[in-house]
Design a protein around this motif. Structure first.
Motif, PDB file in Angstrom:
ATOM      1  N   ALA A  71      50.859  75.531  62.039  1.00 50.99           N
ATOM      2  CA  ALA A  71      52.178  76.081  62.340  1.00 50.99           C
ATOM      3  C   ALA A  71      53.150  74.952  62.614  1.00 50.99           C
ATOM      4  CB  ALA A  71      52.099  77.014  63.548  1.00 50.99           C
ATOM      5  N   GLY A  72      54.197  74.837  61.780  1.00 45.79           N
ATOM      6  CA  GLY A  72      55.211  73.833  62.043  1.00 45.79           C
ATOM      7  C   GLY A  72      56.135  74.256  63.162  1.00 45.79           C
ATOM      8  N   ALA A  73      56.519  75.534  63.160  1.00 46.41           N
ATOM      9  CA  ALA A  73      57.421  76.061  64.181  1.00 46.41           C
ATOM     10  C   ALA A  73      57.039  77.502  64.505  1.00 46.41           C
ATOM     11  CB  ALA A  73      58.872  75.994  63.712  1.00 46.41           C
ATOM     12  N   VAL A  74      57.129  77.838  65.779  1.00 41.20           N
ATOM     13  CA  VAL A  74      56.796  79.184  66.258  1.00 41.20           C
ATOM     14  C   VAL A  74      57.938  79.676  67.140  1.00 41.20           C
ATOM     15  CG1 VAL A  74      55.276  80.478  67.818  1.00 41.20           C
ATOM     16  CG2 VAL A  74      54.293  78.897  66.135  1.00 41.20           C
ATOM     17  N   ALA A  75      58.307  80.933  66.974  1.00 40.12           N
ATOM     18  CA  ALA A  75      59.355  81.527  67.799  1.00 40.12           C
ATOM     19  C   ALA A  75      58.733  82.325  68.943  1.00 40.12           C
ATOM     20  CB  ALA A  75      60.243  82.438  66.956  1.00 40.12           C
ATOM     21  N   LEU A  76      59.309  82.170  70.134  1.00 40.77           N
ATOM     22  CA  LEU A  76      58.969  83.014  71.279  1.00 40.77           C
ATOM     23  C   LEU A  76      60.154  83.939  71.504  1.00 40.77           C
ATOM     24  CD1 LEU A  76      57.150  83.771  73.706  1.00 40.77           C
ATOM     25  CD2 LEU A  76      58.352  82.008  75.020  1.00 40.77           C
ATOM     26  N   ILE A  77      59.950  85.225  71.271  1.00 42.04           N
ATOM     27  CA  ILE A  77      61.017  86.208  71.382  1.00 42.04           C
ATOM     28  C   ILE A  77      60.860  86.961  72.697  1.00 42.04           C
ATOM     29  CG2 ILE A  77      62.191  88.095  70.215  1.00 42.04           C
ATOM     30  CD1 ILE A  77      61.892  85.552  68.525  1.00 42.04           C
ATOM     31  N   VAL A  78      61.878  86.944  73.536  1.00 43.10           N
ATOM     32  CA  VAL A  78      61.844  87.626  74.828  1.00 43.10           C
ATOM     33  C   VAL A  78      62.864  88.760  74.788  1.00 43.10           C
ATOM     34  CG1 VAL A  78      62.034  87.399  77.318  1.00 43.10           C
ATOM     35  CG2 VAL A  78      61.229  85.462  75.956  1.00 43.10           C
ATOM     36  N   VAL A  98      52.708  78.827  76.901  1.00 44.67           N
ATOM     37  CA  VAL A  98      52.886  78.837  75.451  1.00 44.67           C
ATOM     38  C   VAL A  98      53.274  77.454  74.944  1.00 44.67           C
ATOM     39  CG1 VAL A  98      54.397  79.702  73.612  1.00 44.67           C
ATOM     40  CG2 VAL A  98      53.423  81.289  75.273  1.00 44.67           C
ATOM     41  N   ASN A  99      54.211  76.810  75.627  1.00 47.26           N
ATOM     42  CA  ASN A  99      54.666  75.492  75.188  1.00 47.26           C
ATOM     43  C   ASN A  99      53.549  74.457  75.269  1.00 47.26           C
ATOM     44  OD1 ASN A  99      56.957  73.741  74.372  1.00 47.26           O
ATOM     45  ND2 ASN A  99      56.529  72.744  76.334  1.00 47.26           N
ATOM     46  N   ASN A 100      52.768  74.503  76.336  1.00 52.48           N
ATOM     47  CA  ASN A 100      51.655  73.548  76.464  1.00 52.48           C
ATOM     48  C   ASN A 100      50.658  73.715  75.327  1.00 52.48           C
ATOM     49  OD1 ASN A 100      52.735  72.520  78.807  1.00 52.48           O
ATOM     50  ND2 ASN A 100      51.402  73.648  80.182  1.00 52.48           N
ATOM     51  N   GLU A 101      50.344  74.945  74.981  1.00 48.36           N
ATOM     52  CA  GLU A 101      49.358  75.193  73.930  1.00 48.36           C
ATOM     53  C   GLU A 101      49.893  74.785  72.561  1.00 48.36           C
ATOM     54  OE1 GLU A 101      45.415  76.559  73.098  1.00 48.36           O
ATOM     55  OE2 GLU A 101      46.507  76.030  74.940  1.00 48.36           O
ATOM     56  N   LEU A 102      51.163  75.070  72.300  1.00 49.33           N
ATOM     57  CA  LEU A 102      51.739  74.684  71.016  1.00 49.33           C
ATOM     58  C   LEU A 102      51.903  73.174  70.908  1.00 49.33           C
ATOM     59  CD1 LEU A 102      54.430  77.460  70.468  1.00 49.33           C
ATOM     60  CD2 LEU A 102      52.351  77.094  69.137  1.00 49.33           C
ATOM     61  N   SER A 103      52.207  72.509  72.028  1.00 49.38           N
ATOM     62  CA  SER A 103      52.315  71.046  72.001  1.00 49.38           C
ATOM     63  C   SER A 103      50.988  70.414  71.616  1.00 49.38           C
ATOM     64  CB  SER A 103      52.771  70.527  73.372  1.00 49.38           C
ATOM     65  OG  SER A 103      54.072  70.990  73.676  1.00 49.38           O
ATOM     66  N   THR A 104      49.912  70.971  72.124  1.00 47.80           N
ATOM     67  CA  THR A 104      48.581  70.471  71.771  1.00 47.80           C
ATOM     68  C   THR A 104      48.327  70.617  70.277  1.00 47.80           C
ATOM     69  OG1 THR A 104      47.742  71.073  73.957  1.00 47.80           O
ATOM     70  CG2 THR A 104      46.112  70.736  72.231  1.00 47.80           C
ATOM     71  N   ALA A 105      48.875  71.689  69.686  1.00 51.90           N
ATOM     72  CA  ALA A 105      48.700  71.927  68.248  1.00 51.90           C
ATOM     73  C   ALA A 105      49.761  71.229  67.412  1.00 51.90           C
ATOM     74  CB  ALA A 105      48.733  73.428  67.974  1.00 51.90           C
ATOM     75  N   GLN A 304      47.710  89.184  87.510  1.00 54.49           N
ATOM     76  CA  GLN A 304      47.403  89.171  86.083  1.00 54.49           C
ATOM     77  C   GLN A 304      47.394  87.718  85.602  1.00 54.49           C
ATOM     78  OE1 GLN A 304      50.297  90.874  83.422  1.00 54.49           O
ATOM     79  NE2 GLN A 304      52.034  90.397  84.744  1.00 54.49           N
ATOM     80  N   PRO A 305      46.533  87.385  84.646  1.00 53.31           N
ATOM     81  CA  PRO A 305      46.360  85.977  84.242  1.00 53.31           C
ATOM     82  C   PRO A 305      47.435  85.545  83.251  1.00 53.31           C
ATOM     83  CG  PRO A 305      44.828  87.350  83.036  1.00 53.31           C
ATOM     84  CD  PRO A 305      45.568  88.279  83.979  1.00 53.31           C
ATOM     85  N   VAL A 306      48.640  85.284  83.739  1.00 54.02           N
ATOM     86  CA  VAL A 306      49.776  85.009  82.864  1.00 54.02           C
ATOM     87  C   VAL A 306      49.520  83.790  81.978  1.00 54.02           C
ATOM     88  CG1 VAL A 306      52.240  84.486  82.775  1.00 54.02           C
ATOM     89  CG2 VAL A 306      51.363  86.050  84.514  1.00 54.02           C
ATOM     90  N   ALA A 307      49.056  82.694  82.565  1.00 52.20           N
ATOM     91  CA  ALA A 307      48.818  81.486  81.768  1.00 52.20           C
ATOM     92  C   ALA A 307      47.756  81.731  80.707  1.00 52.20           C
ATOM     93  CB  ALA A 307      48.410  80.333  82.677  1.00 52.20           C
ATOM     94  N   ALA A 308      46.685  82.421  81.071  1.00 52.07           N
ATOM     95  CA  ALA A 308      45.629  82.717  80.103  1.00 52.07           C
ATOM     96  C   ALA A 308      46.150  83.618  78.993  1.00 52.07           C
ATOM     97  CB  ALA A 308      44.441  83.364  80.806  1.00 52.07           C
ATOM     98  N   MET A 309      47.040  84.547  79.332  1.00 51.02           N
ATOM     99  CA  MET A 309      47.625  85.418  78.311  1.00 51.02           C
ATOM    100  C   MET A 309      48.443  84.600  77.315  1.00 51.02           C
ATOM    101  SD  MET A 309      48.744  88.540  80.849  1.00 51.02           S
ATOM    102  CE  MET A 309      49.744  89.415  79.651  1.00 51.02           C
ATOM    103  N   GLY A 310      49.261  83.671  77.822  1.00 51.06           N
ATOM    104  CA  GLY A 310      50.054  82.833  76.936  1.00 51.06           C
ATOM    105  C   GLY A 310      49.191  81.974  76.034  1.00 51.06           C
ATOM    106  N   THR A 311      48.153  81.383  76.616  1.00 52.50           N
ATOM    107  CA  THR A 311      47.237  80.544  75.826  1.00 52.50           C
ATOM    108  C   THR A 311      46.535  81.359  74.754  1.00 52.50           C
ATOM    109  OG1 THR A 311      46.870  79.050  77.691  1.00 52.50           O
ATOM    110  CG2 THR A 311      45.195  79.075  75.970  1.00 52.50           C
TER     111      THR A 311
END
Length: 343
Positions: A71-78, A98-105, A304-311
């Motif tokens: 993935a070159g770019a991913v949108a987060l829609i709120v 979400v940002n941490n996980e995408l940065s790793t990728a 609720q596991p917010v960070a785990a949900m984002g990851t």
């Protein structure tokens, strides 16, 4: 239309981004050309192939990329107004994960908010235009005019879709079970009149947490529709809802609020009314936000596991991008009742 020959020579081997830039298209569109997607117009395909020729972009490099798409770019829609996104700590925690996980990728993140019908239309056009390789959706309200299936890109929702989303990927928390556990705890603690401040009825978390409340009280044969008020997950809405509940049912001795912010608003309202927490009225929230430890008294909450949900959302999206034929995953993560001073 042909590709202009006014270019700057790259300093290293040409990349897909160089091809896209020269062709005047997004990296996602260029990638679809290289992988033979039928969704690309003939004119666009010609421009990308001209750019490849001019830059000397090797097709064998494209083939390797096609075998392991990234993935070159991913949108987060709120699906909220911008002011609400900044006011609710839930969104900050989700964005960080979400940002941490995408940065790793090694993927870029584009954050968009949408609230009005015009914004829904604009975001839909943006997603269909090929600017991003996939999208994550958070805090979406049930809107029959928003057609996820027609966007033509991989996507994952935070929370199950309210209706018509059987084929969509999503990551959710166990909202029903978490709410049911909280209300059962209140009943088992001897509370007799348990009210709820429910979330928006057009959102899955609002619907499911209310359902968990109803299940617990229905099993105890003490369900009273007059003990239900609604808020929008904000502290002010929780305060107003508590006043409405007390007006209709002054004997309330416990409140389950569908978010920590609404629970904090309820605590403020109870203090103004002279009701002691938890002696007179016990209060439980939902989210497990750090701010729940800053209330007076500290808030009992369903975490609720917010960070785990984002990851997990990012992991599923990247898997879809790498394998377009992948069956969408539908994941529900567990919740935990955290006992503190308010109940």
């Amino acid at each position: 239309m042909t590709v202009t020959d006014s270019i700057t020579e790259p300093t290293g081997p040409p990349t897909l981004a160089d091809v896209a830039r020269l062709a005047g298209v997004s990296s996602a569109t260029a990638s679809r050309v290289l992988t033979g997607s039928a969704r690309v117009q003939v004119q666009t395909k010609d421009k990308v192939e001209q750019a490849m020729t001019m830059l000397g972009y090797a097709r064998n490099r494209a083939a390797r990329s096609a075998g392991s798409r990234r993935a070159g770019a991913v949108a987060l829609i709120v699906g909220e107004e911008t002011i609400k996104v900044f006011a609710d700590p839930f969104f900050a925690r989700m964005l960080r994960a979400v940002n941490n996980e995408l940065s790793t990728a090694d993927s870029q993140l584009v954050v968009l908010t949408l609230h009005s019908p015009r914004e829904y239309q604009a975001v839909s056009r943006y997603l269909r235009s090929g600017h991003v390789d996939g999208a994550l959706f958070v805090s979406m309200h049930g809107r029959p005019d928003f057609d996820y299936q027609s966007l033509g890109i991989p996507l994952v929702l935070c929370g199950r879709p309210v209706a018509g989303g059987g084929a969509l990927a999503y990551v959710d928390a166990d909202n029903i079970g978490g709410a049911r556990t909280a209300v059962r705890y209140l009943l088992d603690s001897g509370r007799k009149a348990v009210a709820t401040i429910a979330g928006p009825p057009d959102m899955a978390p609002g619907i499911d947490r209310l359902l968990g409340y109803r299940q617990a009280l229905g099993a105890a044969a003490v369900l009273d529709p007059g003990m239900i008020a609604y808020g929008d997950f904000s502290a002010m809405s929780g305060q107003h809802a508590l006043f409405r509940l007390i007006d209709h049912r002054p004997g309330i001795d416990a409140v389950f609020a569908a978010s920590d912010l609404m629970a904090a608003g309820a605590l403020h309202a109870l203090r103004r009314l002279g009701r002691r927490v938890p002696r007179d009225v016990a209060v439980i929230g939902f989210d497990g936000l750090p701010a729940a430890q800053q209330t007076d008294p500290q808030l009992t909450t369903v975490r609720q596991p917010v960070a785990a949900m984002g990851t997990c959302m990012v992991s599923e999206l990247l898997a879809q991008i790498a394998d377009p034929g992948r069956k969408p995953a539908q994941v529900v993560l567990g919740t935990e009742l955290i006992l503190r001073g308010s109940a």
